[in-house]
Every structure is written in C-alpha cells, then in structure tokens.
Enzyme design. Structure first.
Site, PDB file in Angstrom:
ATOM      1  NE  ARG A  35      -5.726  18.641  45.259  1.00 48.98           N
ATOM      2  CZ  ARG A  35      -6.836  18.216  44.652  1.00 48.98           C
ATOM      3  NH1 ARG A  35      -7.321  18.887  43.624  1.00 48.98           N
ATOM      4  NH2 ARG A  35      -7.473  17.147  45.074  1.00 48.98           N
TER       5      ARG A  35
ATOM      6  CD  GLU B 204      -7.767  25.956  46.420  1.00 45.44           C
ATOM      7  OE1 GLU B 204      -8.404  25.007  46.902  1.00 45.44           O
ATOM      8  OE2 GLU B 204      -7.261  25.913  45.298  1.00 45.44           O
TER       9      GLU B 204
ATOM     10  CG  HIS C 226     -10.041  23.486  44.208  1.00 45.35           C
ATOM     11  ND1 HIS C 226      -9.060  23.065  45.062  1.00 45.35           N
ATOM     12  CD2 HIS C 226     -10.345  22.404  43.455  1.00 45.35           C
ATOM     13  CE1 HIS C 226      -8.778  21.808  44.840  1.00 45.35           C
ATOM     14  NE2 HIS C 226      -9.554  21.369  43.864  1.00 45.35           N
TER      15      HIS C 226
END
Ligand SMILES: O=CC(=O)O
Length: 382
Positions: A255, A284, A305
């Site tokens: 993360r 993000e 991601h």
C-alpha cells in the site's frame, strides 16, 4: 426493508457494446449472471460512476455488499445501507479501507480474497524490481530524447547473486520469494512478526523485527509486501531509506501509505538508493504533476495499483471468491475466507493483522464495482 426480486439494470446490449476496457467488467458480469441463472433470486443494479455519493444513494435496503473498490466502508456507508445489511464481500486481499471495528459492533460478516492474487502481484513485484534495477524507464527516456549513447550507459544492478530482503513473508511475499529463486539470488532474508514455515521451505532467513536494520542495510533489493496497518503506516521513512545501500532497489506492491513518499522521493533524488518500482502510491490516483513522475529512476506500474488486475484469471478468481463468500454469508454459513465472522474478527486468519484501520483511501477507478444485495447483486460499474 430488504429489496427482492430479479432486476438487472445492465442490459445485454451494454455488454455487446463493451469496449476493450470493459472486458474485466464483463467477466464479473458473467459471474453474476451465472449466479442469477443458478437460481439465486438476484437483483443487479449497475452504477455508472465510482463515487461515494452514488454508492451512498443506492445502497439503502441492501442485504449485502460486494465491494470491489477501495472507497472506505465506514459508519456512513453502513448507515446508508441499513441495519439489515450483515454481509460484505471485499474483492481485495487488503482491507485497510474497511472499518472492522464498526463491522464487529454491528455484527456484520466480511470476507476478502487472499491467496488468489498472490501469483499476479508477485509477478508484478518481480517485473517492477527488474525494470527498476535495469533502469528501464530511464533508458526509454534517453532514447526518446535522442541520447542514444550505449558506451556511457551505466547498466543497472544484478539480481543474480544479490541479497533480497522481503518485508512481510505472507502469501505475496512468499510467492515473490519463490520467483526470486529462479533468478539465482544469493540469499533471501525476510522480516515480520514471526518466523514462517514457508520461509524455511524457501530457504529464506528470518530476521526478527527488532533486528530488521540488518535486512535494510544488507539487501540489494527490498520488496515490501505487508498490509497497511497503524504499525506499518509510514514504515519506510527517511531513516529507513538512509540505511539502504546506495545501489539498492526498492519495490512496493503493498500500500502506498506504508511508504513516506516524500522521504522516498528525497532518497531517489539524492541517490541514497538506486531506484524504485512502485505498484502503489499516495494518493491514488497520483497527480500527474507529482514529483515521483519526474524522477528517471522510478518505475511506476503501468497499470496503477493493479498488481492483480491485468490477469484475467486472477480477477475472475477474486470475483468468484467474493461472491462465494457473500452467498455463504447470506445463507448463514461460514465464509470461505472470512475476516470478520458473526461480528467477531476471525482470529485464525488475522493473527498478524491489525484489526482497526482508519483513514479514507481514495483509489483509482477499478473496472468492476459490485455491491451484493442479499439475494440480489448490486453492480457498480466504474
Ligand atoms: O490491492 C489490492 C488488494 O488488496 O487486493
């Protein structure tokens, strides 16, 4: 009051007209259709935008949620759904976006999708590690700038013969270690709360957390694969990077918030570390003018991601597992991969995980977002 009946908002002509970007959605859709066909009384509602507001406005009265977005599940969402909603399937391995304490308080069961994405994310970790170590991005930029000069081109770092440090030897960390063996690394060391049987099988050496300096200082590659918890948030900070070798490559597939991104940028700019490969960032989506994107020695995953997403089978497996969890939850049976069961956290699976995670995370538009509503599914198509 719970809704019922079969109701599909997404029509078949929408499926036929789906463009390339929608293939992932279609898989999920197929899965939902299979469920509908297999006799589950199911209502499907497609929501066109992944916005918290839209979700809030549409989930009232649902019996379950299939959550394939990293928008936070908190009090507000749970209140909007209503007290009849007792089952959540999160289509993710991580669940830092879900307020587990709130689920426990309300007796809501929740399952996630561990394991099925390990291989895809581990592949991404290797991809990013190799790309960063061989300066792939930088090379491309030079060619683009007309600076083709092989004699001056300083090659990257060797993975063969290297010492690799893995922070968090869970499913993804172990899958990464397994792949690394094929690259003839000298040694794999890992750290975490406890020594793992997988570590022994993989011939990886355990470094206790209180000695993790050893791993940071001696690794040529560091792969981070820990969940985001209060303990790991900001773990890779200025001090961390200052201890790394100047020739080392840093890879994060966990993360973004595990890393103090300012400190990472500084380390990359000042040559404190060689390069970084990132599947995850903060925030993000990463703003297009973020300094990270100006650095030649950063390889950012081209899929944002989405370590697991480009693999159709992986995504399908995640979707299926999510639905299975939900259906079991709704039937009052134990979920296959529960995180919170019967309002209590499943201690077997979450032993090393922190149970309370706070903080809203704004993620990119995942292609599929589905909330499942008891015997009806609620699709949020982003
Ligand atoms: O980041 C993706 C996941 O947690 O599945």
């Amino acid at each position: 009051m719970a809704r019922g009946g079969i109701y599909c908002v997404m029509r078949s002509d929408e499926l036929r007209n789906a463009d390339r970007k929608q293939w992932l959605r279609m898989d999920l859709w197929k899965m939902v259709v299979i469920r509908v066909e297999s006799g589950i009384n199911c209502e499907v509602i497609a929501v066109q935008n992944e916005t918290r507001e839209e979700i809030l406005s549409k989930i009232h009265g649902v019996d379950a949620l299939l959550w394939a977005t990293h928008i936070k599940i908190d009090k507000e969402i749970l209140d909007a759904a209503g007290s009849q909603m007792k089952t959540i399937g999160s289509m993710s391995a991580g669940y830092n976006h879900i307020d587990l304490e709130e689920l426990k308080k309300r007796g809501i069961k929740m399952g996630n999708t561990p394991k099925v994405l390990n291989a895809a994310v581990a592949d991404t970790a290797i991809l990013l590690g190799l790309a960063a170590s061989r300066r792939l991005h930088e090379g491309r930029l030079l060619i683009q700038d007309g600076k083709w000069n092989p004699s001056e081109w300083i090659l990257g770092q060797d993975i063969a013969g290297s010492t690799v440090g893995i922070i968090g030897l869970g499913g993804i960390g172990s899958a990464t270690a397994r792949r690394l063996q094929a690259f003839e690394v000298k040694e794999i060391v890992y750290t975490g709360h406890r020594e793992k049987p997988e570590g022994i099988e993989l011939g990886a050496r355990f470094i206790p957390l209180n000695e993790s300096d050893y791993l940071i200082r001696n690794s040529d590659f560091i792969f981070v694969s820990v969940p985001l918890t209060p303990e790991t948030e900001g773990m890779c900070n200025e001090e961390f990077f200052s201890k790394m070798k100047k020739t080392a490559v840093f890879v994060n597939t966990s993360r973004g918030k595990v890393v103090d991104q300012k400190a990472l940028v500084k380390a990359l700019k000042q040559g404190q570390i060689f390069a970084a490969g990132l599947d995850v960032m903060t925030p993000e989506p990463l703003p297009t003018d973020d300094e990270l994107l100006t650095l030649p020695n950063v390889d950012v995953n081209f899929c944002f991601h989405t370590g697991e997403v480009p693999r159709q089978k992986t995504r399908e497996a995640m979707g299926k597992l999510t639905v299975e969890n939900i259906v079991k939850g709704l039937k009052g049976e134990p979920m296959i991969t529960p995180v919170v069961s019967n309002g209590r956290t499943n201690t077997r699976r979450t032993k090393n995980r922190t149970l309370t995670v706070t903080g809203r995370r704004k993620y990119f538009n995942l292609p599929i977002h589905i909330a499942v509503n008891s015997v009806y599914y609620y699709c949020v198509i982003g």
